[in-house]
Scaffold this motif. Structure first.
Motif, short mmCIF file in Angstrom:
data_model
loop_
_atom_site.label_atom_id
_atom_site.label_comp_id
_atom_site.label_asym_id
_atom_site.label_seq_id
_atom_site.Cartn_x
_atom_site.Cartn_y
_atom_site.Cartn_z
N ARG A 116 0.83 -1.22 0.00
CA ARG A 116 0.00 0.00 0.00
C ARG A 116 0.86 1.26 0.00
NH1 ARG A 116 -3.48 -2.92 3.84
NH2 ARG A 116 -2.31 -1.84 5.45
N VAL A 117 1.97 1.25 0.74
CA VAL A 117 2.85 2.41 0.75
C VAL A 117 3.47 2.61 -0.62
CG1 VAL A 117 4.95 3.41 1.73
CG2 VAL A 117 3.29 2.32 3.23
N ARG A 118 3.89 1.52 -1.26
CA ARG A 118 4.45 1.62 -2.63
C ARG A 118 3.43 2.23 -3.59
NH1 ARG A 118 9.55 1.40 -3.94
NH2 ARG A 118 10.72 -0.06 -2.70
N GLU A 119 2.16 1.86 -3.45
CA GLU A 119 1.11 2.44 -4.30
C GLU A 119 1.01 3.94 -4.06
OE1 GLU A 119 -2.27 0.13 -3.17
OE2 GLU A 119 -1.70 -1.57 -4.44
N ARG A 120 1.10 4.36 -2.81
CA ARG A 120 1.04 5.79 -2.49
C ARG A 120 2.25 6.53 -3.05
NH1 ARG A 120 -2.59 2.66 -0.12
NH2 ARG A 120 -4.23 3.74 1.00
N VAL A 121 3.42 5.87 -3.01
CA VAL A 121 4.64 6.47 -3.56
C VAL A 121 4.43 6.78 -5.05
CG1 VAL A 121 7.03 5.99 -4.20
CG2 VAL A 121 6.24 5.51 -1.88
N ALA A 122 3.87 5.82 -5.76
CA ALA A 122 3.63 6.02 -7.20
C ALA A 122 2.64 7.16 -7.43
CB ALA A 122 3.10 4.73 -7.82
N LEU B 286 2.17 9.74 -5.58
CA LEU B 286 2.74 11.03 -5.19
C LEU B 286 3.84 11.52 -6.14
CD1 LEU B 286 2.97 10.68 -1.32
CD2 LEU B 286 1.58 12.29 -2.59
N ALA B 287 4.20 10.71 -7.09
CA ALA B 287 5.33 11.04 -7.96
C ALA B 287 5.23 12.44 -8.56
CB ALA B 287 5.46 10.00 -9.07
N LEU C 150 7.90 8.68 2.05
CA LEU C 150 7.32 7.35 1.93
C LEU C 150 8.32 6.33 1.39
CD1 LEU C 150 3.64 7.90 0.73
CD2 LEU C 150 4.49 7.38 3.01
N LEU C 151 9.21 6.76 0.52
CA LEU C 151 10.26 5.85 0.04
C LEU C 151 11.16 5.40 1.19
CD1 LEU C 151 11.27 7.40 -3.38
CD2 LEU C 151 10.31 5.13 -2.97
N ALA C 152 11.47 6.32 2.10
CA ALA C 152 12.26 5.95 3.28
C ALA C 152 11.48 4.98 4.17
CB ALA C 152 12.64 7.20 4.07
N VAL C 153 10.19 5.23 4.33
CA VAL C 153 9.34 4.35 5.14
C VAL C 153 9.28 2.96 4.52
CG1 VAL C 153 6.96 3.92 5.87
CG2 VAL C 153 7.95 6.20 6.14
N VAL C 154 9.05 2.88 3.22
CA VAL C 154 8.95 1.57 2.58
C VAL C 154 10.29 0.84 2.62
CG1 VAL C 154 9.41 2.04 0.11
CG2 VAL C 154 7.68 0.40 0.75
N GLY C 155 11.37 1.58 2.59
CA GLY C 155 12.69 0.95 2.73
C GLY C 155 12.84 0.27 4.08
N ARG C 156 12.38 0.94 5.13
CA ARG C 156 12.43 0.33 6.48
C ARG C 156 11.50 -0.87 6.58
NH1 ARG C 156 15.71 3.00 10.39
NH2 ARG C 156 14.91 1.26 11.60
N LEU C 157 10.31 -0.75 5.99
CA LEU C 157 9.37 -1.88 6.00
C LEU C 157 9.97 -3.09 5.30
CD1 LEU C 157 6.01 -0.06 5.16
CD2 LEU C 157 6.63 -1.10 7.35
N GLU C 158 10.59 -2.86 4.17
CA GLU C 158 11.18 -3.97 3.43
C GLU C 158 12.38 -4.57 4.16
OE1 GLU C 158 11.67 -2.28 -0.47
OE2 GLU C 158 9.56 -2.62 -0.95
N ALA C 159 13.11 -3.75 4.90
CA ALA C 159 14.20 -4.29 5.73
C ALA C 159 13.64 -5.20 6.82
CB ALA C 159 15.01 -3.14 6.34
N GLN C 160 12.54 -4.78 7.43
CA GLN C 160 11.89 -5.61 8.44
C GLN C 160 11.37 -6.91 7.83
OE1 GLN C 160 11.58 -5.34 11.82
NE2 GLN C 160 13.10 -3.74 11.53
N LEU C 161 10.80 -6.81 6.63
CA LEU C 161 10.34 -8.02 5.95
C LEU C 161 11.49 -8.98 5.71
CD1 LEU C 161 7.82 -6.63 3.33
CD2 LEU C 161 7.36 -8.45 4.97
N TRP C 162 12.61 -8.46 5.30
CA TRP C 162 13.78 -9.30 5.05
C TRP C 162 14.18 -10.02 6.32
CZ3 TRP C 162 18.77 -9.64 6.83
CH2 TRP C 162 19.65 -10.44 6.08
N LEU C 163 14.23 -9.30 7.44
CA LEU C 163 14.60 -9.91 8.71
C LEU C 163 13.61 -10.99 9.14
CD1 LEU C 163 15.78 -6.75 10.66
CD2 LEU C 163 17.21 -8.62 9.84
N LEU C 164 12.32 -10.70 9.00
CA LEU C 164 11.31 -11.67 9.39
C LEU C 164 11.35 -12.91 8.51
CD1 LEU C 164 8.32 -9.29 10.16
CD2 LEU C 164 9.65 -10.63 11.81
N ARG C 165 11.56 -12.72 7.23
CA ARG C 165 11.66 -13.87 6.33
C ARG C 165 12.90 -14.71 6.67
NH1 ARG C 165 10.32 -10.80 0.76
NH2 ARG C 165 8.06 -10.79 0.95
#
Length: 66
Positions: free
Chosen positions: A27-33, A35-36, A46-61
């Motif tokens: 959903r954040v990626r959709e908002r980023v697009a 807002l372009a 939002l790009l910074a936020v999604v970067g942190r979310l994806e880092a957390q996803l990587w750790l959880l995976r």
């Protein structure tokens, strides 16, 4: 509850957490697009936020892979 059952429950909780985090990141990626062209500063935030979310996803995976 036995140790094995606790581990299974914890794994299911982790899977649910990954799924929720994935949904939020999408959903954040959709908002980023969206807002372009409207607001590049908000897009950068939002790009910074999604970067942190994806880092957390990587750790959880990685934790699930163990």
């Amino acid at each position: 509850m036995s140790g094995t059952m606790r581990q299974a429950a914890a794994s299911l909780d982790l899977v649910a957490e990954v799924a929720t985090l994935w949904d939020v990141a999408v959903r954040v990626r959709e908002r980023v697009a969206a807002l372009a062209t409207l607001d590049p500063v908000s897009q950068a935030v939002l790009l910074a936020v999604v970067g942190r979310l994806e880092a957390q996803l990587w750790l959880l995976r990685a934790e699930l892979a163990d």
